[in-house]
Design a protein around this motif. Structure first.
Motif, PDB file in Angstrom:
ATOM      1  N   LEU A 172       2.568  32.449  49.319  1.00  0.00           N
ATOM      2  CA  LEU A 172       3.647  31.699  48.666  1.00  0.00           C
ATOM      3  C   LEU A 172       3.518  30.201  48.930  1.00  0.00           C
ATOM      4  O   LEU A 172       3.790  29.374  48.047  1.00  0.00           O
ATOM      5  CB  LEU A 172       5.005  32.206  49.143  1.00  0.00           C
ATOM      6  N   SER A 173       3.099  29.859  50.143  1.00  0.00           N
ATOM      7  CA  SER A 173       2.959  28.437  50.480  1.00  0.00           C
ATOM      8  C   SER A 173       1.865  27.790  49.643  1.00  0.00           C
ATOM      9  O   SER A 173       2.047  26.697  49.091  1.00  0.00           O
ATOM     10  CB  SER A 173       2.660  28.268  51.976  1.00  0.00           C
ATOM     11  N   ASN A 182       3.065  27.463  46.046  1.00  0.00           N
ATOM     12  CA  ASN A 182       4.108  26.460  45.828  1.00  0.00           C
ATOM     13  C   ASN A 182       3.626  25.044  46.108  1.00  0.00           C
ATOM     14  O   ASN A 182       4.122  24.097  45.493  1.00  0.00           O
ATOM     15  CB  ASN A 182       5.334  26.782  46.675  1.00  0.00           C
ATOM     16  N   ALA A 218       8.758  27.668  49.061  1.00  0.00           N
ATOM     17  CA  ALA A 218       8.146  28.919  49.541  1.00  0.00           C
ATOM     18  C   ALA A 218       9.117  29.692  50.426  1.00  0.00           C
ATOM     19  O   ALA A 218       9.214  30.929  50.340  1.00  0.00           O
ATOM     20  CB  ALA A 218       6.860  28.605  50.298  1.00  0.00           C
TER      21      ALA A 218
END
Length: 520
Positions: free
Chosen positions: A75-76, A79, A56
């Motif tokens: 994004l975290s 991912n 991320a």
């Protein structure tokens, strides 16, 4: 070179940064370096979380300015989910890497690397965009993925080839190149002109297609064994290439068979039988299943056959072993050798076997305990259609695990009063760690595992060695290059001193460092 220096080199040569390759890297270390179920669970959860968060961060930094960047929280989440899925997808091939490190065969190394290379372009959008599992990868993504593989392979060559003091800088250069590829990969994933088949869940279909060959693994191995048996028939021509005074015992490899041909049961070349000999000292017919017995069992069978043959002929004995047969011959020479045996040739010699471990099924702890159960489940499923399936607990495989110090340390060492030579096929270079560190003559030949005897020059080399003619080392530059290229994709070795069942705390570890052979 110290133990820690070389182990660091192993680690640095195996540090891919592209997420699919990095995930594969993580899994190999977890599968080798856990000694309890709890430790395996913690390590696996840890690498999934850390790899997801690290990806991320990298994607956040590499995001192209032409598109709005998702929040780091988005994004975290994306991912972490992708990291979980990717680790599960790649788990079977990480297990193949463990098997390759145990048996040191190019076949398993290829079955590990080829699917990874195929899958990588399809996984490149994972964690970058939503619905990454749908649609075809762009040409750019395929190109960057293949280039990434090449860069990592060349980086492994660089890391292995430079002097020790340059190992870390060489790894750093590889990392910089890989980081630049990260940026291009993210850009290609975010900014495609259009995604073809955008509503089709292509990635699950590709994973299924790549998994399918595993279910034919036993049949493919059986086909390879038949090809090797046809090639090995050329051993009967050995007397054409020299005035051989010894009786030659040829030891076939794994899954070979012998039907009791009387013409092949008399000197100068006779077959070794995994089932032993009859009352007249003739080798008994055996089936492929007989080759699955343990190495010590086969070595004791060989000892009986050698003694009976020498008593019957009065001639000195030479051994020519191919693949598993070479392991048996080397084990026999070290522990059970009859004085009549004066020379041995090891063809398609399995080198540095036993680099990993998993305990017996009844054990609750031990290095690789969860890996052992994964392999048992995998091969039970793979072999459901096979008449003769491989089994991670069969006596032959178990003996490689239990006698690992011998196979890692002795195979390229001399034996007192015996002339030894190893003839190695180029194909097997991808399954062997760099730097053979041999103290016997080694001849490297372009060819496939188990297929060398059909080459007249190999037969001539075998005859020259048996008759006492000097055979110098014949090494190939491409063999060394392939060792270093494949080093990035091999499972890390478990140090001998770390595993109590090996009782090898005070032994050298020639799979980890250059170490001289013990005096003969």
């Amino acid at each position: 070179m110290s133990d820690s220096d070389l182990f660091d080199r192993f680690a640095l040569a195996r540090r891919p940064l592209g997420l699919s390759y990095a995930t594969f890297f993580d899994l190999r270390w977890v599968l080798v370096y856990h000694n309890s179920w709890a430790m395996c669970a913690v390590l696996l959860a840890g690498v999934i979380v850390l790899r997801g968060l690290f990806a991320a961060v990298l994607i956040n930094l590499a995001w192209p300015a032409e598109r709005p960047r998702p929040s780091f929280r988005q994004l975290s989440r994306r991912n972490l989910l992708y990291s979980t899925v990717a680790h599960l997808i790649l788990l079977p091939w990480a297990a193949m890497a463990v098997i390759a490190a145990d048996v040191s065969l190019a076949w398993f190394q290829f079955m590990e690397m080829a699917p990874l290379l195929i899958l990588a372009p399809w996984l490149q959008r994972g964690g970058v965009v939503p619905r990454w599992w749908c649609g075809l990868p762009s040409v750019d993504l395929v190109g960057w993925s293949l280039l990434n593989f090449v860069i990592l392979a060349l980086g492994a060559v660089l890391v292995w080839s430079v002097p020790d003091v340059w190992t870390v800088p060489a790894a750093a250069v590889t990392g910089v190149a890989n980081g630049l590829l990260w940026q291009r990969k993210v850009r290609a994933a975010v900014l495609p002109e259009r995604v073809r088949w955008s509503r089709v869940p292509v990635v699950p279909l590709v994973v299924a297609v790549v998994l399918a060959p595993l279910f034919f693994l036993d049949e493919m191995e059986a086909g390879g064994a038949r090809g090797a048996e046809q090639a090995n028939a050329a051993i009967d021509r050995l007397p054409e290439f020299g005035d051989i005074q010894q009786t030659v015992i040829f030891l076939g490899g794994y899954d070979s068979d012998y039907r009791g041909d009387p013409e092949k049961a008399e000197p100068p070349v006779v077959r070794f039988s995994y089932r032993g000999t009859d009352g007249h000292g003739q080798p008994l017919p055996y089936s492929p299943a007989d080759t699955h017995q343990s190495m010590p069992t086969s070595a004791h069978v060989l000892a009986t056959q050698v003694e009976r043959l020498h008593n019957r002929t009065g001639r000195p004995v030479a051994l020519v072993g191919e693949s598993e047969g070479a392991l048996i011959a080397r084990y026999y020479l070290e522990r059970l050798r009859h004085p009549a045996v004066d020379s041995a040739v090891m063809l398609s010699h399995v080198l540095r076997a036993g680099r990993v471990y998993y305990p017996l099924p009844q054990a609750d702890t031990g290095w690789g305990v969860a890996t052992g159960w994964q392999l048992r489940a995998m091969f039970a499923l793979i072999g459901v259609r096979a008449t003769l399936r491989d089994d991670p607990e069969e006596p032959f495989i178990r003996s490689l695990l239990d006698e690992a110090p011998s196979y890692r340390n002795e195979m390229l060492c001399p034996v007192r009063d015996v002339r030894l030579i190893a003839i190695l096929p180029l194909s097997d270079a991808i399954a062997v760690p760099a730097e053979l560190n041999a103290e016997i003559p080694v001849v490297e030949v372009a060819g496939l595992h188990g297929q060398l005897l059909k080459q007249p020059r190999v037969l001539a080399t075998v005859a020259d060695h048996i008759t006492g003619k000097p055979v110098p080392d014949q090494t190939r530059w491409d063999y060394s290059i392939l060792e270093r290229v494949a080093g990035a994709w091999q499972a890390p070795p478990l140090p001998l001193a770390l595993n109590p069942p090996w009782h090898a705390e005070d032994q050298p570890d020639r799979a980890l460092r250059q170490q001289p052979c013990p005096p003969t």
